[in-house]
Design a protein around this motif. Sequence first.
Motif, mmCIF file in Angstrom:
data_model
loop_
_atom_site.group_PDB
_atom_site.id
_atom_site.type_symbol
_atom_site.label_atom_id
_atom_site.label_comp_id
_atom_site.label_asym_id
_atom_site.label_seq_id
_atom_site.Cartn_x
_atom_site.Cartn_y
_atom_site.Cartn_z
ATOM 1 N N UNK A 19 0.870 -1.175 0.000
ATOM 2 C CA UNK A 19 0.000 0.000 0.000
ATOM 3 C C UNK A 19 0.905 1.223 0.000
ATOM 4 N N UNK A 20 0.713 2.083 -0.991
ATOM 5 C CA UNK A 20 1.647 3.196 -1.164
ATOM 6 C C UNK A 20 0.929 4.525 -1.336
ATOM 7 N N UNK A 21 1.489 5.551 -0.717
ATOM 8 C CA UNK A 21 1.010 6.921 -0.925
ATOM 9 C C UNK A 21 2.166 7.776 -1.438
ATOM 10 N N UNK A 22 1.883 8.531 -2.486
ATOM 11 C CA UNK A 22 2.868 9.487 -3.010
ATOM 12 C C UNK A 22 2.282 10.879 -2.894
ATOM 13 N N UNK A 23 3.131 11.853 -2.566
ATOM 14 C CA UNK A 23 2.656 13.231 -2.542
ATOM 15 C C UNK A 23 3.785 14.179 -2.964
ATOM 16 N N UNK A 24 4.131 14.137 -4.214
ATOM 17 C CA UNK A 24 5.128 15.012 -4.845
ATOM 18 C C UNK A 24 6.565 14.789 -4.361
ATOM 19 N N UNK A 25 6.789 14.772 -3.076
ATOM 20 C CA UNK A 25 8.164 14.549 -2.606
ATOM 21 C C UNK A 25 8.190 13.479 -1.516
ATOM 22 N N UNK A 26 7.072 12.795 -1.331
ATOM 23 C CA UNK A 26 7.049 11.762 -0.287
ATOM 24 C C UNK A 26 6.693 10.415 -0.896
ATOM 25 N N UNK A 27 7.146 9.373 -0.235
ATOM 26 C CA UNK A 27 6.638 8.039 -0.521
ATOM 27 C C UNK A 27 6.478 7.327 0.814
ATOM 28 N N UNK A 28 5.273 6.853 1.079
ATOM 29 C CA UNK A 28 5.007 6.094 2.303
ATOM 30 C C UNK A 28 4.558 4.706 1.893
ATOM 31 N N UNK A 29 5.297 3.711 2.358
ATOM 32 C CA UNK A 29 5.058 2.330 1.939
ATOM 33 C C UNK A 29 4.625 1.505 3.151
ATOM 34 N N UNK A 30 3.549 0.747 2.990
ATOM 35 C CA UNK A 30 3.082 -0.192 4.019
ATOM 36 C C UNK A 30 3.034 -1.577 3.379
ATOM 37 N N UNK A 31 3.739 -2.545 3.936
ATOM 38 C CA UNK A 31 3.691 -3.886 3.361
ATOM 39 C C UNK A 31 3.143 -4.866 4.409
ATOM 40 N N UNK A 32 2.106 -5.568 4.007
ATOM 41 C CA UNK A 32 1.427 -6.534 4.888
ATOM 42 C C UNK A 32 1.079 -5.933 6.246
ATOM 43 N N UNK A 33 0.733 -4.652 6.241
ATOM 44 C CA UNK A 33 0.331 -3.904 7.442
ATOM 45 C C UNK A 33 1.389 -3.980 8.539
ATOM 46 N N UNK A 34 2.624 -4.254 8.160
ATOM 47 C CA UNK A 34 3.634 -4.458 9.200
ATOM 48 C C UNK A 34 4.955 -3.755 8.917
ATOM 49 N N UNK A 35 5.449 -3.853 7.699
ATOM 50 C CA UNK A 35 6.721 -3.210 7.374
ATOM 51 C C UNK A 35 6.425 -1.846 6.751
ATOM 52 N N UNK A 36 6.902 -0.786 7.400
ATOM 53 C CA UNK A 36 6.671 0.558 6.873
ATOM 54 C C UNK A 36 7.998 1.186 6.474
#
Length: 451
Positions: free
Chosen positions: A397-414
């Motif tokens: 699960x990924x969110x991008x906002x121009x200069x950010x990337x937030x990654x969530x994998x299997x609700x556990x690894x961020x």
Amino acid sequence: MPPANWMNDPNGPIYINDEYHLFYQYNPNGDNWGSIHWGHAKSRDMVYWDHLPIALAPSLEKNEQHCFSGCTVVDDNGEPTIFYTSVGVGERNHTIGSEQWMAKGTSDLITWSKHRDNPIMTLDIHGDVQVREWRDPFVWKEADTWYMVLSGSCQGHGCVLIYRSSDLMQWEFLNILDQGKEGVWECPNFFALEDKYVLLYSPDLENDYRVRYKIGTLQDNFRFQSEFEGILDYGGREGYYAPTSFLDGQERRILLSWMPETARGDFKGIKGWSGVHTIPRVLSLRNNRLNIEPIPEMNILRENERSIGFQAVEGVFDTGVKGKALEVKLITEQAEEPFCMKFYRSPDGEEETVLWIDPKVEKVILDRSKSSLYSGTHSSAIEGKLTNTTQGQYRVHIFLDYSTIEVFINEETCLSARVYPKREDSMDVQIYSETKLLIHTLQAWNLISIS
Ligand code: FRU
């Protein structure tokens, strides 16, 4: 983001009168760290925010130069109360002279007055225990008793200390709750989650700044007994630091954090602001580990949904998704060999930020070597550990906002990071796999702007 200028840690988030209030470390005078105030914003949903006047400013006449991080509670008389660390110069420097101060707020939380009895706590409270870099109060109530944790360095080791009070004014030092290696711990949080206690802290340990969490129990002598230790987010100093948490109106434990601008490096192109906060995350317990998910309220920003069902990918797969403000959800059916997702990609691949998932070594790697054409931006890779995979099924699960990337994998690894794509057209999303990768679903949305 603040209206302008420098921001670091989120401070004292609180849900009150059907609204979320959030304060933050703020320098109103520039885009560098300095003259730290408490900025203030409020929201009905943690998605759309209104900026409010500055809540706390340093009391220069009392040799206070900075209002460091802290928390907000409602006292037994219903009055909003801030605890924060007061820092000055000379004998009041942050290494040996910080003090814990209190401020009382009006019921709308707009106007704050520092208490006449400040300091509420000084280093003397520890008797023979030598504490340095003492800061970042986090207060909560259990039964009829108030508790506080503070962090710092105890006899040279990063530590969290615990205290107790019946009235928020008179405090008693109970014990060193937990202690680690040489260095300093910052921004402690300690809270009950289901039948366990969770301890969070941001360490400053020989260049390892990755925020830690521990799950365990509290012993009768107020020492923490850890049962599991994990990394809250692999972003570290480059992307994720100094989180804090609170309970909201639905009894959810919400986590907020600072995404520094460190990765901008020598690139001076963006002037006038520094620092953003992450998307709020909800914490719960799963198999004695933290389960971490973005707040579902983020859904209100979705538009232009694309959805791709079962698909076998070998080589390059152009998803057709385009954007610099995006939410992407990938679920794999089966993945045994490394595969990657590329974001902020220019059509010719000159710029791209590549997220590798390697089931073989159970790692996630964010390759930033081609993230930005601006010289001076940091291009090192950021690595995290993957656990909790069942037969190659990954929920990414990924969110991008121009200069950010937030990654969530299997609700556990961020893994949260900053990247600075330069080209306007760096907005493609691709998937690549050398060997056959079975995709269960891929969903993507553009995110509408909140301003
Ligand atoms: C963490 C921190 C805190 C301190 C604040 C000062 O980023 O160093 O420990 O209170 O920032 O701005």
